[in-house]
Scaffold this motif. Structure first.
Motif, PDB file in Angstrom:
ATOM      1  N   LEU A   1       0.838  -1.205   0.000  1.00 10.71           N
ATOM      2  CA  LEU A   1       0.000   0.000   0.000  1.00 10.71           C
ATOM      3  C   LEU A   1       0.874   1.257   0.000  1.00 10.71           C
ATOM      4  CD1 LEU A   1      -2.800  -1.158   2.479  1.00 10.71           C
ATOM      5  CD2 LEU A   1      -2.866  -1.106  -0.017  1.00 10.71           C
ATOM      6  N   ALA A   2       2.006   1.199   0.751  1.00  9.48           N
ATOM      7  CA  ALA A   2       2.933   2.337   0.756  1.00  9.48           C
ATOM      8  C   ALA A   2       3.535   2.518  -0.642  1.00  9.48           C
ATOM      9  CB  ALA A   2       4.037   2.110   1.785  1.00  9.48           C
ATOM     10  N   GLY A   3       3.855   1.400  -1.303  1.00  8.82           N
ATOM     11  CA  GLY A   3       4.398   1.455  -2.666  1.00  8.82           C
ATOM     12  C   GLY A   3       3.390   2.061  -3.623  1.00  8.82           C
ATOM     13  N   LEU A   4       2.129   1.668  -3.465  1.00 12.93           N
ATOM     14  CA  LEU A   4       1.055   2.189  -4.314  1.00 12.93           C
ATOM     15  C   LEU A   4       0.922   3.702  -4.122  1.00 12.93           C
ATOM     16  CD1 LEU A   4      -0.763   0.561  -6.209  1.00 12.93           C
ATOM     17  CD2 LEU A   4      -2.528   0.604  -4.455  1.00 12.93           C
ATOM     18  N   LEU A   5       1.041   4.153  -2.854  1.00 10.56           N
ATOM     19  CA  LEU A   5       0.963   5.584  -2.545  1.00 10.56           C
ATOM     20  C   LEU A   5       2.108   6.330  -3.253  1.00 10.56           C
ATOM     21  CD1 LEU A   5      -0.393   7.838  -0.805  1.00 10.56           C
ATOM     22  CD2 LEU A   5       1.321   7.346   0.927  1.00 10.56           C
ATOM     23  N   CYS A   6       3.318   5.765  -3.179  1.00 15.44           N
ATOM     24  CA  CYS A   6       4.473   6.392  -3.847  1.00 15.44           C
ATOM     25  C   CYS A   6       4.265   6.434  -5.355  1.00 15.44           C
ATOM     26  CB  CYS A   6       5.760   5.624  -3.537  1.00 15.44           C
ATOM     27  SG  CYS A   6       6.316   5.862  -1.873  1.00 15.44           S
ATOM     28  N   MET A   7       3.665   5.362  -5.920  1.00 14.68           N
ATOM     29  CA  MET A   7       3.396   5.351  -7.368  1.00 14.68           C
ATOM     30  C   MET A   7       2.400   6.445  -7.735  1.00 14.68           C
ATOM     31  SD  MET A   7       3.142   1.349  -8.369  1.00 14.68           S
ATOM     32  CE  MET A   7       4.602   0.339  -8.566  1.00 14.68           C
ATOM     33  N   ALA A   8       1.399   6.639  -6.863  1.00 12.01           N
ATOM     34  CA  ALA A   8       0.401   7.692  -7.108  1.00 12.01           C
ATOM     35  C   ALA A   8       1.081   9.067  -7.053  1.00 12.01           C
ATOM     36  CB  ALA A   8      -0.717   7.607  -6.081  1.00 12.01           C
ATOM     37  N   ILE A   9       1.977   9.257  -6.060  1.00 12.02           N
ATOM     38  CA  ILE A   9       2.703  10.540  -5.950  1.00 12.02           C
ATOM     39  C   ILE A   9       3.533  10.756  -7.217  1.00 12.02           C
ATOM     40  CG2 ILE A   9       4.559  11.737  -4.697  1.00 12.02           C
ATOM     41  CD1 ILE A   9       3.505  10.333  -2.142  1.00 12.02           C
ATOM     42  N   SER A  10       4.183   9.684  -7.682  1.00 13.11           N
ATOM     43  CA  SER A  10       5.014   9.772  -8.881  1.00 13.11           C
ATOM     44  C   SER A  10       4.163  10.161 -10.095  1.00 13.11           C
ATOM     45  CB  SER A  10       5.705   8.421  -9.091  1.00 13.11           C
ATOM     46  OG  SER A  10       6.051   8.236 -10.414  1.00 13.11           O
ATOM     47  N   PHE A  11       2.958   9.573 -10.184  1.00 16.19           N
ATOM     48  CA  PHE A  11       2.058   9.882 -11.308  1.00 16.19           C
ATOM     49  C   PHE A  11       1.668  11.361 -11.302  1.00 16.19           C
ATOM     50  CE2 PHE A  11      -2.342  10.217 -12.915  1.00 16.19           C
ATOM     51  CZ  PHE A  11      -2.119   9.841 -14.220  1.00 16.19           C
ATOM     52  N   PHE A  12       1.303  11.875 -10.102  1.00 17.96           N
ATOM     53  CA  PHE A  12       0.892  13.274 -10.039  1.00 17.96           C
ATOM     54  C   PHE A  12       2.086  14.218 -10.209  1.00 17.96           C
ATOM     55  CE2 PHE A  12      -2.874  11.295  -8.069  1.00 17.96           C
ATOM     56  CZ  PHE A  12      -3.832  11.847  -8.914  1.00 17.96           C
ATOM     57  N   ALA A  13       3.269  13.784  -9.751  1.00 16.11           N
ATOM     58  CA  ALA A  13       4.484  14.585  -9.976  1.00 16.11           C
ATOM     59  C   ALA A  13       4.775  14.667 -11.473  1.00 16.11           C
ATOM     60  CB  ALA A  13       5.671  13.955  -9.237  1.00 16.11           C
ATOM     61  N   LEU A  14       4.531  13.559 -12.192  1.00 18.42           N
ATOM     62  CA  LEU A  14       4.734  13.542 -13.646  1.00 18.42           C
ATOM     63  C   LEU A  14       3.734  14.481 -14.329  1.00 18.42           C
ATOM     64  CD1 LEU A  14       6.121  12.185 -16.144  1.00 18.42           C
ATOM     65  CD2 LEU A  14       4.265  10.538 -16.124  1.00 18.42           C
ATOM     66  N   LEU A  15       2.467  14.403 -13.892  1.00 20.01           N
ATOM     67  CA  LEU A  15       1.449  15.294 -14.468  1.00 20.01           C
ATOM     68  C   LEU A  15       1.813  16.758 -14.253  1.00 20.01           C
ATOM     69  CD1 LEU A  15      -2.154  13.948 -13.728  1.00 20.01           C
ATOM     70  CD2 LEU A  15      -0.909  14.018 -15.883  1.00 20.01           C
ATOM     71  N   PHE A  16       2.263  17.069 -13.010  1.00 21.99           N
ATOM     72  CA  PHE A  16       2.646  18.444 -12.682  1.00 21.99           C
ATOM     73  C   PHE A  16       3.821  18.895 -13.558  1.00 21.99           C
ATOM     74  CE2 PHE A  16       5.136  21.513 -10.206  1.00 21.99           C
ATOM     75  CZ  PHE A  16       4.161  22.466  -9.961  1.00 21.99           C
ATOM     76  N   ALA A  17       4.810  18.003 -13.694  1.00 22.34           N
ATOM     77  CA  ALA A  17       5.996  18.351 -14.493  1.00 22.34           C
ATOM     78  C   ALA A  17       5.608  18.573 -15.954  1.00 22.34           C
ATOM     79  CB  ALA A  17       7.036  17.242 -14.376  1.00 22.34           C
ATOM     80  N   LEU A  18       4.698  17.720 -16.466  1.00 19.38           N
ATOM     81  CA  LEU A  18       4.288  17.853 -17.873  1.00 19.38           C
ATOM     82  C   LEU A  18       3.530  19.150 -18.102  1.00 19.38           C
ATOM     83  CD1 LEU A  18       3.183  14.214 -18.784  1.00 19.38           C
ATOM     84  CD2 LEU A  18       5.269  15.401 -19.423  1.00 19.38           C
ATOM     85  N   ASN A  19       2.938  19.663 -17.011  1.00 18.22           N
ATOM     86  CA  ASN A  19       2.208  20.916 -17.101  1.00 18.22           C
ATOM     87  C   ASN A  19       3.148  22.127 -17.143  1.00 18.22           C
ATOM     88  OD1 ASN A  19      -0.157  22.856 -15.524  1.00 18.22           O
ATOM     89  ND2 ASN A  19      -0.677  21.533 -17.232  1.00 18.22           N
TER      90      ASN A  19
END
Lengths: 148, 132
Positions: free
Chosen positions: B63-81
């Motif tokens: 579950l902690a890994g899944l949370l980190c993956m979610a953070i990574s996904f939103f960090a990617l979205l933010f960076a792409l923006n």
């Protein structure tokens, strides 16, 4: 007793790795096709993202990506991360080939070179053992471990 | 207006670093969780698919890994923006390959021998070339 140097990979496990590669890359391509059909969604209309799920390509892509995650977790349960990641990176090659032959995008010489490097990397890693044998290595070094 | 022009080199590097760190943490935590859960094929054979799903979802590290993956996904979205896709996607993907190799060696105690290191470098170069 199992030989620690014996390969733990079976045909079924190679098929799971193939599933990781294919579902991930085809899923991404489905999402890309669907995203182009749906068109740009403005930031102040993010609710349209939920409606986009009902686009058949995006829906299909999501199902494939769920399959990707399930097969990725299965692979990680019997193989090292440093084995699964490069082995499944063949998906980048599948995406590039799908882009060329299905979406008719242009592949530059750089991209063909990239495909060559990734294929070489996959070749290197899949010729080695899939899993680090901790239980077999520790007693040899410390003489403390007791194998049942 | 090009959004990329608004992001300085420092902030772009920070955005890429955030993606790489959270993605690596996600991968290492997930891999560690799956090692603890055990062979999913065997679990499914004994306890069926619901049993396998329960074994995975009941693991806190997963579950902690899944949370980190979610953070990574939103960090990617933010960076792409804020910066160009042609820079962010290959830079984060290829750096994540290298950081995963280091993290797997030190945290998961995987045997990252010359063969695996070479594979990581090859894939890293390949991903960077695909961006051209």
């Amino acid at each position: 007793m199992t030989n620690p140097h014996q390969s733990t990979m079976t045909l079924r496990r190679y098929l799971v790795l193939a599933m990781v590669t294919l579902t991930g890359s085809v899923g991404d391509t489905f999402l890309s096709v669907g995203a182009k059909q749906v068109g740009a969604i403005p930031l102040d209309h993010l609710g349209q993202l939920f409606a986009a799920v009902f686009n058949p390509w995006i829906g299909g892509g999501i199902i494939l990506l769920i399959g990707f995650f399930a097969s990725y977790l299965t692979a990680l349960s019997w193989a090292d991360l440093t084995y699964v990641l490069p082995a499944s990176s063949l998906g980048y090659v599948v995406v590039a080939l799908l882009s060329k032959f299905w979406l008719h995008e242009q592949l530059s010489l750089y991209r063909w070179l990239g495909i060559l490097f990734i294929t070489a990397g996959v070749g290197f890693v899949t010729r080695g053992p899939a899993l680090t044998e901790h239980a077999a290595a520790e007693p040899l070094q410390s003489q403390e471990g007791v194998c049942p | 207006m090009n959004l990329a022009s608004n992001a300085s080199n420092g902030s772009t590097a920070a955005m890429i670093a955030s993606i790489v760190v959270s993605a690596t943490a996600g991968d290492v935590l997930t891999a560690s969780a799956m090692r603890k859960v055990g062979d999913l094929d065997l679990i499914r054979a004994h306890r069926g698919l619901p049993g396998a799903i329960r074994a995975v979802l009941g693991n806190l590290r997963f579950l902690a890994g899944l949370l980190c993956m979610a953070i990574s996904f939103f960090a990617l979205l933010f960076a792409l923006n804020h910066a160009d896709l042609s820079l962010i996607a290959p830079a984060s993907a290829s750096l994540t390959f290298v950081s995963n190799a280091f993290a797997a060696k030190f945290f998961l105690k995987e045997n990252v021998d010359r063969r695996r290191a070479l594979a990581a470098v090859c894939v890293c170069i390949g991903v960077a070339l695909l961006a051209h």
